[in-house]
Design an enzyme around this catalytic site. Structure first.
Site, PDB file in Angstrom:
ATOM      1  N   LYS A   1     -25.693  80.627  27.462  1.00  0.00           N
ATOM      2  CA  LYS A   1     -27.065  80.705  27.988  1.00  0.00           C
ATOM      3  C   LYS A   1     -27.517  79.340  28.512  1.00  0.00           C
ATOM      4  O   LYS A   1     -26.873  78.321  28.232  1.00  0.00           O
ATOM      5  CB  LYS A   1     -28.011  81.184  26.880  1.00  0.00           C
TER       6      LYS A   1
ATOM      7  N   ARG B   1     -38.195  86.171  14.437  1.00  0.00           N
ATOM      8  CA  ARG B   1     -38.285  85.893  15.869  1.00  0.00           C
ATOM      9  C   ARG B   1     -38.126  87.218  16.612  1.00  0.00           C
ATOM     10  O   ARG B   1     -39.088  87.743  17.139  1.00  0.00           O
ATOM     11  CB  ARG B   1     -37.206  84.871  16.240  1.00  0.00           C
TER      12      ARG B   1
ATOM     13  N   TYR C   1     -45.439  52.932  36.882  1.00  0.00           N
ATOM     14  CA  TYR C   1     -46.766  53.550  36.937  1.00  0.00           C
ATOM     15  C   TYR C   1     -47.624  53.146  35.749  1.00  0.00           C
ATOM     16  O   TYR C   1     -47.127  53.030  34.629  1.00  0.00           O
ATOM     17  CB  TYR C   1     -46.638  55.077  36.928  1.00  0.00           C
TER      18      TYR C   1
ATOM     19  N   MET D   1     -40.910  60.542  37.984  1.00  0.00           N
ATOM     20  CA  MET D   1     -40.290  61.831  38.288  1.00  0.00           C
ATOM     21  C   MET D   1     -38.821  61.654  38.676  1.00  0.00           C
ATOM     22  O   MET D   1     -37.955  62.413  38.241  1.00  0.00           O
ATOM     23  CB  MET D   1     -41.033  62.531  39.428  1.00  0.00           C
TER      24      MET D   1
END
Ligand SMILES: *Cc1c(COP(=O)(O)O)cnc(C)c1O
Length: 369
Positions: A38, A136, A264, A313
């Site tokens: 997965k 779950r 930043y 990013m």
């Protein structure tokens, strides 16, 4: 491997072979092996991993969602594929692509049977998932009569396996809880088999279940993280090899003077002259912002270079003041020598989260024998 000239995730199939052989050495001959592929093969490449596992003799695959199974079928993988998290909206894809649904509630059972009947299926393989403590997904013990009665009224489906999932198999402090789950699963499957009149495959062990609980191996084991090189235990990790190496390259080096800032929001302010290297990898590639401000690091020429300021990013800046390096040199984010276990621990996370986060923007390259 040639040195990286851009951000790359190397997938080492020799490591996968090693891990498969190690994990299967823990199970009795005849026990089936399901490879969990997965989430793009835990962030690598599910098709590349699945094809190698087919060569190694894997019996089954599991994916979380139907579209992940479709990807494997598109790549001509014919091994049975269990879809762990079946959603009614995906029934069409499941049946069209011969995927096998996990059925975990009265609702999913009734709806899937209605769908299979409408599609004129007979004995379509389904897998019954029981909740034995994880809370779950899954039926509970009290659902057994409902399931048997419902199945007795249709020829459209047949129970291929009965399974459960351990909630704390890596944590030996929770041994009592885990043994309770295994015992609960054993009881439920015995009741079910007595009433069904045939014996589906039983399975409940994930990687740590394979390692820590031989009594939980039943007819098949499901391994994910172990195949990719992590055993949730330092002793086990000695036998396993990380399959993925995430590497990148130094694009530019700056000398930052005292009181100047980097990145930043001026996330790093130099207290002394600092040499900073800019790398073409950021949060869009799978380096969460929480690794910023020195929590995370990369390895350059064998030394740790901490992240300076905030993760952008598309880039990070790292401190190379004390590292001999130049533009074009390689930087390792994680791999066999700088492990995803160690790096993820720095933000109280786990290898699973770090390796599955490598985004689809990152090129994959495959290392074969
Ligand atoms: C993801 C998953 C696994 C694999 O677990 P690992 O700890 O990675 O071996 C097995 N079973 C189920 C139901 C899962 O969701």
């Amino acid at each position: 491997m040639p040195k990286a000239r851009e951000t790359l995730l190397e997938i080492d199939l020799n490591a996968l072979d090693n891990n498969y052989k190690y994990l299967t050495s823990k199970i009795k001959p005849g026990t089936k092996v399901l490879g969990v592929v997965k989430a793009f093969g835990y962030g690598s490449d599910s098709v590349v991993i699945a094809k190698e596992l087919v060569e190694l003799g894997v019996d089954y695959f599991a994916v979380a969602y139907a579209n992940e199974g479709e990807t494997l079928r598109n790549a001509k993988i014919e091994t049975p594929i269990l879809v762990l998290h079946t959603l009614p909206v995906n029934f069409e894809v499941i049946v069209n692509r011969c995927l096998e649904p996990s059925i975990y509630s009265q609702k999913t059972l009734l709806e899937f049977i209605a769908f299979a009947e409408e599609k004129k299926q007979t004995n379509y393989p389904i897998h019954l998932k029981f909740n034995t403590g994880l809370n779950r997904l899954g039926f509970v013990a009290g659902d057994v009569s409902f399931i048997v009665e419902t199945l007795s009224k249709t020829q459209s489906v047949k129970v291929k396996s009965v399974f459960s999932h351990l909630g704390a198999s890596e944590d030996l402090k929770e041994k009592e809880f885990t043994l309770g789950q295994i015992e609960g699963f054993r009881k439920i499957s015995e009741q079910l088999i007595a009433k069904l009149g045939y014996k589906p495959l039983l399975h409940c062990a994930n990687t740590s279940g394979i390692i820590n609980y031989p009594e939980a191996h039943f007819d098949m084991v499901r391994t994910g993280i172990g195949l990719y090189g992590f055993g949730n235990d330092p002793e086990e990790n000695k036998h396993l090899k990380p399959v993925g190496t995430l590497k990148t390259v130094i694009s530019q080096i700056h000398t930052v003077q005292k009181s100047e800032s980097v990145g930043y929001n001026r996330g790093f302010i130099a207290e002394e002259t600092t040499r900073s290297a800019t790398l073409p990898i950021g949060h869009a590639d799978g380096i969460p912002r929480s690794y910023g401000k020195g929590k995370g690091w990369v390895t350059i020429n064998g030394k740790k270079a901490p992240i300076l300021g905030n993760v952008c990013m598309d880039m990070i800046m790292v401190d190379v003041t004390n590292i001999e390096c130049e533009e074009g040199d390689e930087a390792i984010v994680f791999g066999p020598s700088a492990t995803a276990d160690e790096l993820s621990a720095a933000i109280n996370s786990i290898s699973y989260e770090l390796i599955t986060a490598v985004s689809q923007r990152v090129k994959r390259s495959v290392l074969r024998k």
